[in-house]
Every structure is written in C-alpha cells, then in structure tokens.
Scaffold this motif. Structure first.
Motif, PDB file in Angstrom:
ATOM      1  N   ALA A 106       0.780  -1.206   0.186  1.00  0.00           N
ATOM      2  CA  ALA A 106       0.023   0.057  -0.123  1.00  0.00           C
ATOM      3  C   ALA A 106       0.980   1.162   0.017  1.00  0.00           C
ATOM      4  CB  ALA A 106      -0.899  -0.032   1.156  1.00  0.00           C
ATOM      5  N   ARG A 107       0.639   2.116  -0.893  1.00  0.00           N
ATOM      6  CA  ARG A 107       1.225   3.412  -1.063  1.00  0.00           C
ATOM      7  C   ARG A 107       0.808   4.585  -0.183  1.00  0.00           C
ATOM      8  NH1 ARG A 107       1.633   1.580  -6.693  1.00  0.00           N
ATOM      9  NH2 ARG A 107       0.009   3.304  -7.350  1.00  0.00           N
ATOM     10  N   HIS A 108      -0.315   4.522   0.092  1.00  0.00           N
ATOM     11  CA  HIS A 108      -1.222   5.614   0.598  1.00  0.00           C
ATOM     12  C   HIS A 108      -1.762   5.545   2.015  1.00  0.00           C
ATOM     13  CE1 HIS A 108      -0.953   6.827  -3.555  1.00  0.00           C
ATOM     14  NE2 HIS A 108      -1.666   5.813  -3.963  1.00  0.00           N
ATOM     15  N   ASP A 109      -1.999   6.551   2.750  1.00  0.00           N
ATOM     16  CA  ASP A 109      -2.537   6.398   4.119  1.00  0.00           C
ATOM     17  C   ASP A 109      -3.876   5.799   4.505  1.00  0.00           C
ATOM     18  OD1 ASP A 109      -2.187   6.726   7.059  1.00  0.00           O
ATOM     19  OD2 ASP A 109      -3.578   8.494   6.723  1.00  0.00           O
ATOM     20  N   ILE A 110      -4.773   6.332   3.295  1.00  0.00           N
ATOM     21  CA  ILE A 110      -6.167   5.729   3.364  1.00  0.00           C
ATOM     22  C   ILE A 110      -6.315   4.463   2.733  1.00  0.00           C
ATOM     23  CG2 ILE A 110      -8.569   6.302   2.514  1.00  0.00           C
ATOM     24  CD1 ILE A 110      -8.001   9.159   3.034  1.00  0.00           C
ATOM     25  N   ILE A 111      -6.871   3.615   3.450  1.00  0.00           N
ATOM     26  CA  ILE A 111      -6.946   2.152   2.972  1.00  0.00           C
ATOM     27  C   ILE A 111      -8.487   1.694   3.040  1.00  0.00           C
ATOM     28  CG2 ILE A 111      -6.394  -0.290   3.668  1.00  0.00           C
ATOM     29  CD1 ILE A 111      -3.717   1.158   3.036  1.00  0.00           C
ATOM     30  N   ILE A 112      -8.799   1.123   1.912  1.00  0.00           N
ATOM     31  CA  ILE A 112      -9.978   0.510   1.822  1.00  0.00           C
ATOM     32  C   ILE A 112      -9.880  -0.993   1.574  1.00  0.00           C
ATOM     33  CG2 ILE A 112     -11.915   0.132   0.075  1.00  0.00           C
ATOM     34  CD1 ILE A 112     -11.647   2.865  -0.806  1.00  0.00           C
ATOM     35  N   ILE A 113     -10.595  -1.607   2.427  1.00  0.00           N
ATOM     36  CA  ILE A 113     -10.490  -3.188   2.632  1.00  0.00           C
ATOM     37  C   ILE A 113     -11.772  -3.388   2.034  1.00  0.00           C
ATOM     38  CG2 ILE A 113     -10.691  -5.146   3.817  1.00  0.00           C
ATOM     39  CD1 ILE A 113      -9.042  -3.669   6.002  1.00  0.00           C
ATOM     40  N   SER A 114     -11.875  -4.325   1.000  1.00  0.00           N
ATOM     41  CA  SER A 114     -13.009  -4.640   0.055  1.00  0.00           C
ATOM     42  C   SER A 114     -12.826  -6.244  -0.387  1.00  0.00           C
ATOM     43  CB  SER A 114     -12.872  -3.722  -1.251  1.00  0.00           C
ATOM     44  OG  SER A 114     -13.749  -4.037  -2.163  1.00  0.00           O
ATOM     45  N   ASP A 115     -13.796  -6.871   0.051  1.00  0.00           N
ATOM     46  CA  ASP A 115     -13.924  -8.180  -0.329  1.00  0.00           C
ATOM     47  C   ASP A 115     -14.178  -8.420  -1.453  1.00  0.00           C
ATOM     48  OD1 ASP A 115     -13.899  -8.843   2.496  1.00  0.00           O
ATOM     49  OD2 ASP A 115     -15.860  -9.647   2.802  1.00  0.00           O
ATOM     50  N   SER A 116     -13.628  -9.689  -1.807  1.00  0.00           N
ATOM     51  CA  SER A 116     -13.679 -10.157  -3.477  1.00  0.00           C
ATOM     52  C   SER A 116     -14.927 -10.362  -3.890  1.00  0.00           C
ATOM     53  CB  SER A 116     -12.753 -11.366  -3.521  1.00  0.00           C
ATOM     54  OG  SER A 116     -13.127 -12.728  -2.790  1.00  0.00           O
ATOM     55  N   ASP A 117     -15.847 -10.686  -3.161  1.00  0.00           N
ATOM     56  CA  ASP A 117     -17.227 -11.137  -3.772  1.00  0.00           C
ATOM     57  C   ASP A 117     -18.049  -9.749  -3.888  1.00  0.00           C
ATOM     58  OD1 ASP A 117     -17.703 -10.487  -0.952  1.00  0.00           O
ATOM     59  OD2 ASP A 117     -18.468 -12.425  -0.653  1.00  0.00           O
TER      60      ASP A 117
END
Length: 362
Positions: A106-117
């Motif tokens: 990850a290059r950025h401070d804001i992270i999104i965690i998104s499921d594959s489905d």
C-alpha cells in the motif's frame, strides 16, 4: 413498520459532500474461483476516482484465481494494479493473513478493505472515502445486499442478510441501539489502524471487522455507517455450505454482541407463531400464524422496495421457512464453539478469538 420508518430515516441522512479525494490504496484479498469473480474484481479497478491503487492478494501461488488477477493487471497496468502472493500466517483468521501481504504494497495512508465478492458502482471510492475528510471519523463502512442467488439455499442466504440482518443493522444505527462495522467494505486511515494495534493484532479474531469497529468507537473516534449500499454476490456450493454459514454467522453475531444477539429472540415472530399454532391446533392458532406470516412478508417487501431490492421481493415465498429454521441457528450459536478454516478446527473463545484445536483429516 417501525423498521421501515427507521430505514427511510437512515437513507435520508445524506453525508456532507466535499472535494476530498485523497490518494487511496484498496486491499482486495482473494481466495479461489467465486461466482462472477472477474466481473466483481474489475469493478474496483475501474472507479471514477483520480488517484488510487488496487492490491489483489492471494496466499497460494497455485490459487485458481491468480490468472484472473494477472489478466486484470495486464489490461489496466501495473501502476494501478498490484498482485501479491504472500504466505503470511500471523494467526487463525485467513482473511487477515491475506490482508497482511497486501498492505505491505500500500502506497497511501487511506486504506479500503474490500471483499472479493463485492460488485461496486463507479462512485464507490468517492463515497466511502468522503466521511474521512472529518478528522474525528476513524472508520467508514457500508451496508450491503446479497445478489445473484440462483439456488433455493442461496435465496435463503439472501433473505437472511437482506430481510433480517441488514434491516436490523440500520434500525440499530438510527436508534443508537448498537454500533456496527461491516467487513465487506471498510475505509480507514493506515495511521488509525496502526494506532489501534495494526492488522497483526486482529489475526486471531473470528470477527475482525467488528473488532476494528469496537476499537474505533472505544478510542473516542466516530464510526460511520454510510447510507450507500453495495452488492455482495452469494456463492454457495451446496445446502450444507448454507447451513454451516448460517451457524457460523450467528456464532459471529453472538460472540461480537452477546446481549443484542440474545434479545433477537423477542422479534422472531414466525417460529413462535408456528409453535403457538401447533399447541392450539385450532382456527385461532392458524389465524395467528397466517397473520404473522402476512405481516412479516409484507413488511419485508416494503423494506426491499425502499432500497430497490427486486431479488429479495422475488424470494419472499421462502421467508417463512427461513425464519422458522433461523430459530435453530440461533440456538446452535450457544452450543457450538468450533469453526473450521482450511482443514483446521479452531475453538472459539469468549472474547471472539480462535485457538487452534486440531487438524481435520480428509
């Protein structure tokens, strides 16, 4: 009707829009060939957003999903798309282990965690990131509705989520009865995540999304449930998978919020109306059961119509059966204390953690 009213109020809570479009890193853990996988994965890679990277991660170089990830990367470029293979095993939670490999890129401070489905609209990133313009907001998540149910047991799964769980979450949000953090879609600053202990500290939790939310709101930061619904594609191989997942889901809910879960016994109208009709076995008992089913189905249809959920409306003929067997799952949540992940049985503790029990022989 009370639930319908709270859902209307929930969607009237439009967030303040601002020109907040910071660079974003999206973590997308993948495992195996799920239904509509390529279509789902590409929706996060084709967002209407100025600066973001997508990190697809698998834990096995032989994972059948890996060629699909490379195909997307080749099509859209390595600048936007990263593909990570990592065999990190920091704990019992496979999703967290997978995320630990992804977050290193990850290059950025804001992270999104998104499921594959998940199937995401082009404005998804723009919407979920927006509340983080407020420094008091620690984490953002979105409600979801299950889609693409083909079999009867997938329709039963759909009804559990769309006609039972999600309306309850929105009701609790509006009334202030409880807080929620929903795992399919989360946005958080990496600096906030580090302050809360980092992903590594979540690796032994069965319900890692709830634990993220719990840490956010107990730290004094705000947890935002955005009035923006995403789609989650259901993919169950057999009715046994459905049964196991229903028990697993109620175990999750009980371990995360014991008091709230126990209190749901008070609103399980159909199974108790069914028991009442069997005990009386007369016209009054049948009348109570019929009226209960009609009210439940009509209310669920009105809720589904409010959020544009045509698939739930088409599946409502199964709702009485789903509600009846739901009482069984509720009871099993108190008796079963094991879960199986990748051939290993784990014991669930009272704090929502998993402890390795034994290897399951094939």
């Amino acid at each position: 009707m009370l639930t319908l009213g709270t859902i209307k109020r929930f969607f009237k809570r439009k967030p303040t829009r601002n020109p907040f479009t910071p660079p974003v890193s999206v973590l997308k853990p993948v495992r195996g060939l799920e239904k509509n996988l390529l279509r789902n994965l590409k929706t996060i890679a084709t967002q209407d957003y100025p600066d973001y990277q997508v990190i697809y991660s698998v834990q096995d170089p032989q994972d059948p999903a890996y060629p699909i990830l490379k195909e997307i990367q080749q099509e859209l470029g390595k600048e936007r798309i990263s593909v990570v293979i990592s065999t990190v095993e920091a704990g019992a939670n496979g999703k967290v282990n997978n995320l630990l490999g992804a977050i290193q890129e990850a290059r950025h401070d804001i992270i999104i965690i998104s499921d594959s489905d998940t199937y995401l609209q082009p404005d998804y990133i723009k919407n979920i990131v927006n509340p983080l313009a407020n420094p008091d907001v620690g984490c953002v998540c979105t409600p979801f509705k299950v889609t693409k149910a083909d079999t009867w047991y997938e329709k039963m799964e759909l009804l559990t989520m769309n006609a039972d769980f999600m309306p309850s979450v929105m009701f609790a949000e509006v009334t202030g009865a409880s807080n929620s953090c929903l795992g399919p879609s989360i946005a958080i600053r990496r600096s906030t995540l580090d302050q809360l202990g980092g992903l590594e500290s979540l690796a032994d939790y069965l319900v890692e999304d709830y634990e993220i939310g719990r840490r956010v709101w107990t730290s004094g930061q705000k947890m935002v449930l955005l009035p923006y619904i995403i789609d989650v594609v259901v993919d169950l191989a057999s009715w046994k998978n459905w049964w196991s997942h229903q028990v697993y889901w109620d175990q999750n809910t009980y371990l995360a919020r014991p008091a709230a879960f126990i209190s749901t016994i008070l609103i399980r109208s159909i199974p108790f109306a069914l028991i009442f009709s069997f005990l009386r076995w007369d016209i009054i008992g049948l009348g109570v059961l019929t009226a209960t089913i009609l009210v439940r189905v009509i209310t669920a249809a009105m809720v589904a119509k409010e959020i544009g959920d045509k698939e739930t409306i088409k599946s409502l003929y199964l709702l009485p059966f789903r509600d009846a067997v739901g009482l069984i799952f509720w009871a099993l949540a108190f008796t079963q204390r094991t879960v199986i992940w990748r051939g290993v049985e784990f014991k669930l503790t009272s704090h929502g953690k998993m402890v390795r029990n034994r290897l399951i022989q094939n």
